[in-house]
Design a protein around this motif. Sequence first.
Motif, short mmCIF file in Angstrom:
data_model
loop_
_atom_site.label_atom_id
_atom_site.label_comp_id
_atom_site.label_asym_id
_atom_site.label_seq_id
_atom_site.Cartn_x
_atom_site.Cartn_y
_atom_site.Cartn_z
N ALA A 82 -11.35 34.31 -24.96
CA ALA A 82 -10.84 35.32 -25.60
C ALA A 82 -9.41 35.26 -25.68
CB ALA A 82 -11.29 36.66 -24.78
N ALA A 83 -8.58 34.75 -24.64
CA ALA A 83 -7.09 34.48 -24.63
C ALA A 83 -6.95 33.10 -25.61
CB ALA A 83 -6.61 34.22 -23.33
N VAL A 84 -7.59 32.41 -25.84
CA VAL A 84 -7.46 31.34 -26.70
C VAL A 84 -7.41 31.76 -28.05
CG1 VAL A 84 -8.40 29.04 -27.58
CG2 VAL A 84 -8.30 29.39 -25.31
N ASP A 85 -8.54 32.67 -28.41
CA ASP A 85 -8.68 33.22 -29.58
C ASP A 85 -7.46 34.24 -29.93
OD1 ASP A 85 -11.12 31.82 -30.06
OD2 ASP A 85 -12.30 33.44 -29.36
N ASP A 86 -7.04 35.06 -28.81
CA ASP A 86 -6.03 35.93 -29.34
C ASP A 86 -5.13 35.97 -28.16
OD1 ASP A 86 -4.57 38.33 -29.84
OD2 ASP A 86 -6.12 39.65 -28.97
N PRO A 87 -4.24 34.95 -28.32
CA PRO A 87 -3.17 34.67 -27.18
C PRO A 87 -2.26 35.79 -26.78
CG PRO A 87 -3.23 33.01 -28.93
CD PRO A 87 -3.88 34.06 -29.38
N SER A 88 -2.37 36.64 -27.51
CA SER A 88 -1.60 37.98 -27.17
C SER A 88 -1.91 38.76 -25.85
CB SER A 88 -1.34 39.08 -28.54
OG SER A 88 -2.45 39.66 -28.77
N LEU A 89 -3.05 38.41 -25.71
CA LEU A 89 -3.77 39.15 -24.55
C LEU A 89 -2.90 38.62 -23.22
CD1 LEU A 89 -7.50 38.44 -24.98
CD2 LEU A 89 -6.65 40.66 -24.88
N VAL A 90 -2.21 37.31 -23.32
CA VAL A 90 -1.54 36.90 -22.11
C VAL A 90 -0.26 37.83 -22.05
CG1 VAL A 90 -0.32 34.90 -21.31
CG2 VAL A 90 -2.60 34.59 -22.48
N ASN A 91 0.41 37.99 -23.08
CA ASN A 91 1.47 39.16 -23.17
C ASN A 91 1.06 40.56 -22.67
OD1 ASN A 91 2.26 37.31 -25.90
ND2 ASN A 91 3.89 37.60 -24.31
N SER A 92 0.05 40.96 -23.14
CA SER A 92 -0.30 42.41 -22.88
C SER A 92 -1.22 42.58 -21.47
CB SER A 92 -1.38 42.93 -24.07
OG SER A 92 -2.42 42.31 -24.05
N GLU A 93 -1.84 41.71 -20.97
CA GLU A 93 -2.57 41.73 -19.83
C GLU A 93 -2.45 40.38 -19.07
OE1 GLU A 93 -6.10 44.08 -19.86
OE2 GLU A 93 -6.10 44.18 -22.06
N PRO A 94 -1.38 39.99 -18.49
CA PRO A 94 -1.20 38.90 -17.79
C PRO A 94 -1.81 38.66 -16.74
CG PRO A 94 0.95 40.05 -17.70
CD PRO A 94 0.00 40.89 -18.58
N TYR A 95 -2.35 39.92 -15.94
CA TYR A 95 -3.02 39.96 -14.50
C TYR A 95 -4.43 40.34 -14.78
CZ TYR A 95 1.64 39.56 -12.91
OH TYR A 95 2.97 39.03 -12.54
N GLY A 96 -4.85 40.51 -16.08
CA GLY A 96 -6.21 41.01 -16.30
C GLY A 96 -6.96 39.85 -17.35
N ALA A 97 -7.08 40.67 -18.73
CA ALA A 97 -7.88 39.98 -19.62
C ALA A 97 -7.09 38.75 -19.99
CB ALA A 97 -8.02 40.87 -20.91
N GLY A 98 -5.98 38.64 -19.75
CA GLY A 98 -5.14 37.36 -20.21
C GLY A 98 -4.87 36.14 -19.37
N TRP A 99 -5.97 36.23 -18.20
CA TRP A 99 -6.02 34.90 -17.56
C TRP A 99 -6.52 33.99 -18.08
CZ3 TRP A 99 -11.01 32.37 -17.26
CH2 TRP A 99 -12.02 33.22 -17.87
N LEU A 100 -6.31 32.29 -17.58
CA LEU A 100 -6.36 31.33 -18.51
C LEU A 100 -7.51 30.44 -18.21
CD1 LEU A 100 -2.47 30.22 -18.59
CD2 LEU A 100 -3.88 31.57 -20.37
N LEU A 101 -7.59 30.22 -16.80
CA LEU A 101 -8.82 29.31 -16.65
C LEU A 101 -9.29 29.80 -15.17
CD1 LEU A 101 -7.38 26.39 -15.01
CD2 LEU A 101 -6.40 26.85 -16.96
N LYS A 102 -10.45 29.25 -14.87
CA LYS A 102 -11.23 29.44 -13.54
C LYS A 102 -11.52 27.97 -13.09
CE LYS A 102 -12.87 33.89 -14.42
NZ LYS A 102 -13.75 34.94 -13.65
N VAL A 103 -11.17 27.62 -11.87
CA VAL A 103 -11.32 26.44 -11.11
C VAL A 103 -12.07 26.58 -9.91
CG1 VAL A 103 -10.13 24.65 -10.33
CG2 VAL A 103 -8.90 25.79 -12.15
N ASP A 104 -12.91 25.58 -9.82
CA ASP A 104 -13.54 25.17 -8.43
C ASP A 104 -12.64 24.48 -7.54
OD1 ASP A 104 -16.04 26.50 -8.50
OD2 ASP A 104 -17.10 24.84 -9.13
N VAL A 105 -12.00 25.11 -6.59
CA VAL A 105 -10.79 24.69 -6.05
C VAL A 105 -11.25 23.66 -4.74
CG1 VAL A 105 -8.89 25.09 -4.68
CG2 VAL A 105 -9.53 26.55 -6.36
N THR A 106 -10.61 22.44 -4.83
CA THR A 106 -10.85 21.56 -3.75
C THR A 106 -9.56 21.50 -2.87
OG1 THR A 106 -9.94 19.78 -5.16
CG2 THR A 106 -12.44 19.96 -4.88
N SER A 107 -8.26 21.89 -3.22
CA SER A 107 -7.24 22.10 -2.44
C SER A 107 -6.28 22.80 -3.34
CB SER A 107 -6.51 20.52 -2.02
OG SER A 107 -6.22 19.93 -3.24
N THR A 108 -5.06 23.36 -2.47
CA THR A 108 -3.86 24.18 -3.16
C THR A 108 -2.81 23.39 -3.19
OG1 THR A 108 -3.43 25.30 -1.38
CG2 THR A 108 -5.32 26.34 -2.95
#
Length: 123
Positions: A82-108
């Motif tokens: 949804a953010a790739v299709d409508d990048p303005s989501l990152v501006n309007s909802e950076p902590y909500g609908a404007g998230w970018l990716l989900k990762v199975d984390v092995t380390s931080t």
Amino acid sequence: MSELPTTLHYTAEHEWLEDGAPSTVGITAQAAEALGDIVYLELPAVGSSVEAGAVVGEIESTKSVSELFSPVSGTVVEVNQAAVDDPSLVNSEPYGAGWLLKVDVTSTGPLLTAEEYAALSAG
């Protein structure tokens, strides 16, 4: 600047991380505001390996092109289409609908609390 969610972790490069299985990654409201109107996102493919601190994509705005850094190492399991299709989501909802990716984390990588990030960003 908008209120920083205290439940998230932050990086000095202005990304945020929400713990979970998988963990969610995005950019901060401060970064989105500094970029201006975001018009294009280049994100890693699902199944890609990412390394903490390494470049994993690009964010293009009307002002500039910025690199996106991964706060974690692991495998990308979802990209926010949804953010790739409508990048303005990152501006309007950076902590909500404007998230970018989900990762199975092995380390931080090095992470900051909201208070530490706010202090760093203010300086």
